[in-house]
Scaffold this active site. Sequence first.
Site, PDB file in Angstrom:
ATOM      1  N   LYS A 139       0.830  -1.204   0.000  1.00  0.00           N
ATOM      2  CA  LYS A 139       0.000   0.000   0.000  1.00  0.00           C
ATOM      3  C   LYS A 139       0.868   1.260   0.000  1.00  0.00           C
ATOM      4  O   LYS A 139       0.657   2.177  -0.803  1.00  0.00           O
ATOM      5  CB  LYS A 139      -0.919   0.005   1.219  1.00  0.00           C
ATOM      6  CG  LYS A 139      -1.703   1.307   1.401  1.00  0.00           C
ATOM      7  CD  LYS A 139      -2.426   1.321   2.733  1.00  0.00           C
ATOM      8  CE  LYS A 139      -2.925   2.713   3.062  1.00  0.00           C
ATOM      9  NZ  LYS A 139      -3.530   2.788   4.411  1.00  0.00           N
ATOM     10  N   ASP A 158      -7.184   1.651   1.209  1.00  0.00           N
ATOM     11  CA  ASP A 158      -7.236   2.018   2.623  1.00  0.00           C
ATOM     12  C   ASP A 158      -8.632   1.692   3.146  1.00  0.00           C
ATOM     13  O   ASP A 158      -9.416   1.016   2.472  1.00  0.00           O
ATOM     14  CB  ASP A 158      -6.878   3.493   2.825  1.00  0.00           C
ATOM     15  CG  ASP A 158      -8.014   4.424   2.435  1.00  0.00           C
ATOM     16  OD1 ASP A 158      -8.900   4.004   1.652  1.00  0.00           O
ATOM     17  OD2 ASP A 158      -8.032   5.572   2.917  1.00  0.00           O
TER      18      ASP A 158
END
Length: 233
Positions: A139, A158
């Site tokens: 990420k 997220d």
Amino acid sequence: MAKKTKPVESGSSYADSLDDKKKHARKIARGLARLFPEPECALIHDSPFQLLVATILSAQCTDERVNATTPTLFKKYPTAAKLAAGKQADVEKIVYPLGFFRAKATNIRKMAQALMEDHEGEVPKTLKELVALPGVGRKTANVVLGTAFDIPSGVVVDTHVKRICNLFGLTTSKNPEIIERDLMEVLPKKEWIAFSHRVILHGRATCVARKPRCQECALLKICPRIGLNPLNQ
């Protein structure tokens, strides 16, 4: 007695075929683009290195709190060389408000040291090299590659993206890695970077977690609202 089958943990429950999923994803992407034509990363930074640090610090913490803390951090440690040479106790003191301050201070210091040792102090531009750095996962790497270098290495997932893309019917998974694969499959690559920024902005503006304001949402006609109660007519 009917044989139980294991539920599928990827794919959309809204559109049946892959082509339908892609058409639906493009409609969502276009709708978000109209709402947020020029999305920007919420983390304030002046360099790829600062963005990398801020993204690591943002784990389990709000962007607002990170932005309130990093000016002090970056004033003292503006480069990888400065941070790599910084003392653990000094860094811990600055990042204390962000929670998990010992681990975060350790991660950003070790990351800076690795940049100095392996990359001459510069942030690398490949996913493989980035995820090899201490404290950097997929990420974080996607955020840095997309925002700092305009490289679409994947889709940032997220909490906003995870929740809202389930509502959109773009995935049925709760697993960030599976969600990313689902989104990469149905979204054009050119949308990968901006899409996440736009979903996050949409989640803060309208599709809020506790009570989505669906009646006010410009995307209501194309959002299947998977998992939400029917709206009152």
